[in-house]
Motif scaffolding. Structure first.
Motif, PDB file in Angstrom:
ATOM      1  N   SER A  74     -11.360  61.368  -1.702  1.00  0.00           N
ATOM      2  CA  SER A  74     -11.757  59.958  -1.816  1.00  0.00           C
ATOM      3  C   SER A  74     -10.575  58.998  -1.767  1.00  0.00           C
ATOM      4  O   SER A  74     -10.732  57.826  -1.453  1.00  0.00           O
ATOM      5  CB  SER A  74     -12.519  59.738  -3.123  1.00  0.00           C
ATOM      6  N   TYR A 110      -9.760  58.781   2.297  1.00  0.00           N
ATOM      7  CA  TYR A 110     -10.901  58.890   3.210  1.00  0.00           C
ATOM      8  C   TYR A 110     -11.814  57.694   3.017  1.00  0.00           C
ATOM      9  O   TYR A 110     -12.018  57.223   1.909  1.00  0.00           O
ATOM     10  CB  TYR A 110     -11.651  60.176   2.874  1.00  0.00           C
ATOM     11  N   LYS A 111     -12.384  57.200   4.131  1.00  0.00           N
ATOM     12  CA  LYS A 111     -13.367  56.129   4.048  1.00  0.00           C
ATOM     13  C   LYS A 111     -14.215  56.149   5.312  1.00  0.00           C
ATOM     14  O   LYS A 111     -13.694  56.169   6.423  1.00  0.00           O
ATOM     15  CB  LYS A 111     -12.681  54.762   3.898  1.00  0.00           C
ATOM     16  N   ASP A 112     -15.517  56.161   5.096  1.00  0.00           N
ATOM     17  CA  ASP A 112     -16.491  56.062   6.190  1.00  0.00           C
ATOM     18  C   ASP A 112     -16.256  57.087   7.306  1.00  0.00           C
ATOM     19  O   ASP A 112     -16.259  56.765   8.496  1.00  0.00           O
ATOM     20  CB  ASP A 112     -16.483  54.644   6.780  1.00  0.00           C
ATOM     21  N   GLY A 113     -16.022  58.325   6.902  1.00  0.00           N
ATOM     22  CA  GLY A 113     -15.987  59.406   7.874  1.00  0.00           C
ATOM     23  C   GLY A 113     -14.641  59.742   8.469  1.00  0.00           C
ATOM     24  O   GLY A 113     -14.561  60.598   9.356  1.00  0.00           O
ATOM     25  N   THR A 114     -13.567  59.129   7.999  1.00  0.00           N
ATOM     26  CA  THR A 114     -12.265  59.417   8.601  1.00  0.00           C
ATOM     27  C   THR A 114     -11.141  59.334   7.569  1.00  0.00           C
ATOM     28  O   THR A 114     -11.243  58.606   6.575  1.00  0.00           O
ATOM     29  CB  THR A 114     -11.978  58.437   9.757  1.00  0.00           C
ATOM     30  N   THR A 138      -7.890  57.898   6.315  1.00  0.00           N
ATOM     31  CA  THR A 138      -7.420  56.527   6.535  1.00  0.00           C
ATOM     32  C   THR A 138      -5.964  56.453   6.982  1.00  0.00           C
ATOM     33  O   THR A 138      -5.564  55.470   7.617  1.00  0.00           O
ATOM     34  CB  THR A 138      -7.595  55.702   5.254  1.00  0.00           C
ATOM     35  N   ALA A 194     -24.592  55.045  -1.756  1.00  0.00           N
ATOM     36  CA  ALA A 194     -24.013  54.729  -0.447  1.00  0.00           C
ATOM     37  C   ALA A 194     -22.497  54.605  -0.537  1.00  0.00           C
ATOM     38  O   ALA A 194     -21.760  55.076   0.340  1.00  0.00           O
ATOM     39  CB  ALA A 194     -24.628  53.442   0.090  1.00  0.00           C
ATOM     40  N   ILE A 195     -22.024  53.977  -1.611  1.00  0.00           N
ATOM     41  CA  ILE A 195     -20.586  53.806  -1.791  1.00  0.00           C
ATOM     42  C   ILE A 195     -19.921  55.163  -2.071  1.00  0.00           C
ATOM     43  O   ILE A 195     -18.881  55.498  -1.486  1.00  0.00           O
ATOM     44  CB  ILE A 195     -20.296  52.831  -2.943  1.00  0.00           C
ATOM     45  N   SER A 200     -20.893  58.159  -1.241  1.00  0.00           N
ATOM     46  CA  SER A 200     -20.880  58.968  -0.026  1.00  0.00           C
ATOM     47  C   SER A 200     -19.827  58.491   0.968  1.00  0.00           C
ATOM     48  O   SER A 200     -19.190  59.296   1.656  1.00  0.00           O
ATOM     49  CB  SER A 200     -22.254  58.935   0.650  1.00  0.00           C
ATOM     50  N   ALA A 201     -19.633  57.177   1.029  1.00  0.00           N
ATOM     51  CA  ALA A 201     -18.656  56.620   1.969  1.00  0.00           C
ATOM     52  C   ALA A 201     -17.246  57.101   1.674  1.00  0.00           C
ATOM     53  O   ALA A 201     -16.392  57.146   2.568  1.00  0.00           O
ATOM     54  CB  ALA A 201     -18.706  55.096   1.923  1.00  0.00           C
ATOM     55  N   TYR A 202     -16.980  57.479   0.428  1.00  0.00           N
ATOM     56  CA  TYR A 202     -15.662  57.961   0.044  1.00  0.00           C
ATOM     57  C   TYR A 202     -15.548  59.484   0.069  1.00  0.00           C
ATOM     58  O   TYR A 202     -14.595  60.054  -0.450  1.00  0.00           O
ATOM     59  CB  TYR A 202     -15.275  57.419  -1.341  1.00  0.00           C
TER      60      TYR A 202
END
Length: 251
Positions: free
Chosen positions: A188, A191-195, A197, A242-243, A245-247
Protein backbone atom coordinates in the motif's frame (compact mmCIF):
# COMPACT_ATOMS: atom_id res chain seq x y z
CA UNK A 1 -39.39 41.40 9.99
CA UNK A 2 -42.72 39.72 10.62
CA UNK A 3 -43.83 38.83 14.17
CA UNK A 4 -43.75 35.13 13.20
CA UNK A 5 -40.15 35.30 11.98
CA UNK A 6 -39.16 37.29 15.08
CA UNK A 7 -40.67 34.63 17.31
CA UNK A 8 -38.78 31.87 15.48
CA UNK A 9 -35.35 33.49 15.74
CA UNK A 10 -34.49 32.10 19.20
CA UNK A 11 -35.44 28.59 18.04
CA UNK A 12 -33.43 28.88 14.83
CA UNK A 13 -30.43 30.20 16.74
CA UNK A 14 -30.66 27.26 19.13
CA UNK A 15 -30.72 24.80 16.24
CA UNK A 16 -27.70 26.48 14.66
CA UNK A 17 -25.72 26.18 17.86
CA UNK A 18 -26.83 22.62 18.50
CA UNK A 19 -25.95 21.14 15.12
CA UNK A 20 -22.12 21.18 15.51
CA UNK A 21 -22.50 19.50 18.91
CA UNK A 22 -23.77 16.39 17.13
CA UNK A 23 -20.38 16.01 15.46
CA UNK A 24 -17.66 14.45 17.59
CA UNK A 25 -13.91 13.87 17.37
CA UNK A 26 -12.64 10.30 17.40
CA UNK A 27 -9.08 9.48 18.47
CA UNK A 28 -7.71 6.71 16.25
CA UNK A 29 -4.50 4.69 16.42
CA UNK A 30 -3.61 3.50 12.92
CA UNK A 31 -0.94 1.02 11.82
CA UNK A 32 1.71 2.88 9.81
CA UNK A 33 1.19 0.80 6.67
CA UNK A 34 -2.39 2.09 6.46
CA UNK A 35 -1.46 5.79 6.57
CA UNK A 36 -2.37 6.79 3.01
CA UNK A 37 -5.67 4.85 2.83
CA UNK A 38 -6.71 6.11 6.26
CA UNK A 39 -6.05 9.71 5.31
CA UNK A 40 -8.31 9.29 2.30
CA UNK A 41 -10.97 7.45 4.31
CA UNK A 42 -10.87 10.07 7.08
CA UNK A 43 -11.43 12.86 4.56
CA UNK A 44 -14.43 11.09 3.05
CA UNK A 45 -15.78 10.12 6.47
CA UNK A 46 -15.61 13.71 7.74
CA UNK A 47 -17.44 15.01 4.66
CA UNK A 48 -20.13 12.34 4.91
CA UNK A 49 -20.74 12.39 8.68
CA UNK A 50 -19.42 15.65 10.11
CA UNK A 51 -17.34 13.73 12.65
CA UNK A 52 -13.61 14.43 12.77
CA UNK A 53 -10.85 11.81 12.80
CA UNK A 54 -7.80 12.61 14.94
CA UNK A 55 -5.32 9.95 13.85
CA UNK A 56 -1.90 8.84 15.05
CA UNK A 57 0.19 6.51 12.89
CA UNK A 58 2.81 4.07 14.16
CA UNK A 59 3.85 0.52 14.95
CA UNK A 60 1.20 -1.88 16.19
CA UNK A 61 3.31 -3.12 19.09
CA UNK A 62 3.95 0.39 20.32
CA UNK A 63 0.26 1.25 20.15
CA UNK A 64 -0.53 -1.85 22.18
CA UNK A 65 1.79 -0.65 24.96
CA UNK A 66 0.35 2.88 24.82
CA UNK A 67 -3.23 1.62 25.00
CA UNK A 68 -2.39 -0.56 27.99
CA UNK A 69 -0.85 2.53 29.64
CA UNK A 70 -3.99 4.64 29.21
CA UNK A 71 -3.50 6.41 25.88
CA UNK A 72 -6.72 8.23 24.83
CA UNK A 73 -7.33 6.19 21.67
CA UNK A 74 -10.93 5.22 20.96
CA UNK A 75 -10.50 3.13 17.80
CA UNK A 76 -7.53 0.96 16.86
CA UNK A 77 -6.63 -0.14 13.33
CA UNK A 78 -3.95 -2.76 13.79
CA UNK A 79 -1.54 -4.30 11.29
CA UNK A 80 -2.37 -7.77 12.59
CA UNK A 81 -5.25 -9.70 14.12
CA UNK A 82 -3.50 -10.98 17.26
CA UNK A 83 -2.98 -7.61 18.96
CA UNK A 84 -6.66 -6.54 18.80
CA UNK A 85 -7.68 -10.03 19.98
CA UNK A 86 -5.31 -9.66 22.91
CA UNK A 87 -6.70 -6.24 23.81
CA UNK A 88 -10.21 -7.64 23.63
CA UNK A 89 -9.33 -10.54 25.93
CA UNK A 90 -7.74 -8.11 28.38
CA UNK A 91 -10.90 -6.01 28.60
CA UNK A 92 -9.42 -3.03 26.77
CA UNK A 93 -11.95 -3.11 23.93
CA UNK A 94 -15.68 -3.20 23.30
CA UNK A 95 -16.66 -6.84 23.00
CA UNK A 96 -17.89 -7.83 19.56
CA UNK A 97 -16.50 -4.74 17.79
CA UNK A 98 -13.45 -6.47 16.28
CA UNK A 99 -13.40 -7.17 12.54
CA UNK A 100 -10.89 -7.55 9.68
CA UNK A 101 -10.76 -4.36 7.63
CA UNK A 102 -7.96 -5.38 5.24
CA UNK A 103 -5.47 -8.10 4.37
CA UNK A 104 -2.02 -6.71 3.67
CA UNK A 105 0.63 -7.65 1.12
CA UNK A 106 4.40 -7.56 1.58
CA UNK A 107 6.67 -6.30 -1.20
CA UNK A 108 10.40 -5.97 -1.70
CA UNK A 109 10.88 -2.44 -3.02
CA UNK A 110 13.64 -0.19 -4.28
CA UNK A 111 13.43 3.48 -5.18
CA UNK A 112 15.61 2.65 -8.21
CA UNK A 113 13.69 1.60 -11.32
CA UNK A 114 14.75 -1.85 -12.50
CA UNK A 115 16.73 -2.65 -9.33
CA UNK A 116 14.27 -5.24 -7.99
CA UNK A 117 13.35 -7.95 -10.48
CA UNK A 118 9.94 -9.61 -10.77
CA UNK A 119 11.12 -12.79 -9.03
CA UNK A 120 13.05 -11.20 -6.20
CA UNK A 121 16.34 -12.76 -7.32
CA UNK A 122 18.11 -9.56 -6.24
CA UNK A 123 17.87 -10.94 -2.70
CA UNK A 124 19.69 -14.14 -3.56
CA UNK A 125 22.36 -12.25 -5.51
CA UNK A 126 23.07 -10.39 -2.26
CA UNK A 127 25.00 -7.57 -3.94
CA UNK A 128 23.32 -4.80 -1.94
CA UNK A 129 24.78 -3.08 1.10
CA UNK A 130 21.61 -2.49 3.12
CA UNK A 131 18.20 -4.13 3.37
CA UNK A 132 15.50 -2.22 5.29
CA UNK A 133 12.79 -3.90 7.34
CA UNK A 134 10.46 -2.76 10.12
CA UNK A 135 11.09 -3.92 13.67
CA UNK A 136 9.69 -7.48 13.67
CA UNK A 137 8.88 -7.27 17.37
CA UNK A 138 6.64 -4.24 16.94
CA UNK A 139 5.50 -4.27 13.31
CA UNK A 140 3.71 -7.21 11.65
CA UNK A 141 5.20 -6.33 8.26
CA UNK A 142 8.65 -6.58 9.82
CA UNK A 143 7.75 -10.02 11.14
CA UNK A 144 6.52 -11.01 7.67
CA UNK A 145 9.86 -9.85 6.24
CA UNK A 146 11.84 -12.09 8.62
CA UNK A 147 9.51 -15.00 7.85
CA UNK A 148 10.19 -14.47 4.16
CA UNK A 149 13.95 -14.44 4.66
CA UNK A 150 13.69 -17.61 6.73
CA UNK A 151 11.64 -19.40 4.07
CA UNK A 152 14.16 -18.38 1.41
CA UNK A 153 17.07 -19.51 3.57
CA UNK A 154 18.63 -16.06 3.45
CA UNK A 155 18.30 -14.86 7.05
CA UNK A 156 21.93 -15.50 8.01
CA UNK A 157 23.34 -14.35 4.67
CA UNK A 158 21.79 -10.87 4.93
CA UNK A 159 21.79 -10.47 8.72
CA UNK A 160 24.68 -7.99 8.71
CA UNK A 161 23.03 -5.84 6.07
CA UNK A 162 19.64 -5.32 7.72
CA UNK A 163 18.69 -1.82 8.86
CA UNK A 164 15.67 -1.84 11.09
CA UNK A 165 13.03 0.87 11.15
CA UNK A 166 10.89 1.55 14.17
CA UNK A 167 7.85 0.95 11.97
CA UNK A 168 7.06 0.29 8.32
CA UNK A 169 7.05 4.03 7.51
CA UNK A 170 10.63 4.38 8.70
CA UNK A 171 11.63 1.28 6.73
CA UNK A 172 10.18 2.93 3.62
CA UNK A 173 12.08 6.14 4.39
CA UNK A 174 15.38 4.25 4.58
CA UNK A 175 14.81 3.01 1.03
CA UNK A 176 13.29 6.16 -0.47
CA UNK A 177 16.18 8.30 0.81
CA UNK A 178 18.83 5.87 -0.49
CA UNK A 179 20.09 4.81 2.94
CA UNK A 180 19.13 1.27 1.88
CA UNK A 181 19.08 0.06 -1.70
CA UNK A 182 15.97 -2.01 -1.06
CA UNK A 183 13.61 -3.04 1.69
CA UNK A 184 10.50 -4.94 2.67
CA UNK A 185 7.52 -2.60 2.86
CA UNK A 186 3.75 -2.72 2.59
CA UNK A 187 2.36 -2.84 -0.94
CA UNK A 188 0.00 0.00 0.00
CA UNK A 189 2.95 2.34 0.50
CA UNK A 190 4.16 2.07 -3.10
CA UNK A 191 0.99 1.14 -4.99
CA UNK A 192 -2.09 3.00 -6.19
CA UNK A 193 -4.86 2.06 -8.59
CA UNK A 194 -3.22 -1.02 -10.04
CA UNK A 195 0.39 0.08 -10.44
CA UNK A 196 3.63 0.59 -8.51
CA UNK A 197 3.92 4.35 -8.12
CA UNK A 198 7.73 4.56 -8.29
CA UNK A 199 10.90 2.49 -8.32
CA UNK A 200 10.75 -1.27 -8.71
CA UNK A 201 9.16 -4.02 -6.65
CA UNK A 202 8.65 -7.75 -6.17
CA UNK A 203 5.34 -8.78 -4.66
CA UNK A 204 6.32 -11.45 -2.17
CA UNK A 205 4.38 -14.71 -2.64
CA UNK A 206 1.91 -15.12 0.20
CA UNK A 207 3.16 -18.62 0.98
CA UNK A 208 6.42 -17.10 2.25
CA UNK A 209 4.80 -15.36 5.23
CA UNK A 210 1.80 -15.71 7.49
CA UNK A 211 -1.31 -13.83 6.29
CA UNK A 212 -1.32 -10.19 7.40
CA UNK A 213 -4.92 -9.93 8.56
CA UNK A 214 -5.44 -6.39 9.81
CA UNK A 215 -8.14 -6.06 12.45
CA UNK A 216 -9.84 -2.99 13.88
CA UNK A 217 -11.94 -2.53 16.98
CA UNK A 218 -13.49 0.04 19.29
CA UNK A 219 -11.49 0.54 22.46
CA UNK A 220 -13.11 1.03 25.86
CA UNK A 221 -12.42 4.77 25.77
CA UNK A 222 -14.59 5.02 22.64
CA UNK A 223 -17.47 2.90 23.91
CA UNK A 224 -19.82 5.86 24.32
CA UNK A 225 -18.53 8.03 21.49
CA UNK A 226 -20.94 7.93 18.52
CA UNK A 227 -18.09 8.99 16.22
CA UNK A 228 -16.17 5.83 17.10
CA UNK A 229 -19.11 3.60 16.19
CA UNK A 230 -19.73 5.63 13.04
CA UNK A 231 -16.10 5.27 11.91
CA UNK A 232 -16.11 1.50 12.40
CA UNK A 233 -19.32 1.21 10.37
CA UNK A 234 -17.84 3.46 7.69
CA UNK A 235 -14.78 1.22 7.44
CA UNK A 236 -17.12 -1.66 6.58
CA UNK A 237 -18.94 0.31 3.88
CA UNK A 238 -18.49 0.67 0.11
CA UNK A 239 -16.71 4.05 0.17
CA UNK A 240 -13.95 2.74 2.44
CA UNK A 241 -13.79 -0.58 0.55
CA UNK A 242 -13.06 1.23 -2.72
CA UNK A 243 -10.22 3.18 -1.13
CA UNK A 244 -8.76 0.12 0.61
CA UNK A 245 -8.78 -1.87 -2.63
CA UNK A 246 -7.17 0.99 -4.55
CA UNK A 247 -4.12 0.67 -2.30
CA UNK A 248 -3.66 -3.02 -3.01
CA UNK A 249 -5.26 -4.54 0.06
CA UNK A 250 -7.49 -7.57 -0.10
CA UNK A 251 -10.88 -7.38 1.63
Amino acid sequence: MTPLLRSLLPLLAGLTLATPALAEDVQVAVAANFTAPMQAIASAFEKDTGHKVVAAYGATGQFYAQIRNGAPFEVFLSADDSTPAKLESEGQAVAGSRFTYAIGTLVLWSAQPGYVDEKGDVLKANQFKHLAIANPKAAPYGLAATQTLDKLGLRDAVAGKIVEGQNITQALQFVSTGNAELGFVALSQVYKDGTITSGSAWQVPTELYEPIRQDALILKKGEHNPAAAALVEYLKGPQAAAIISAYGYQL
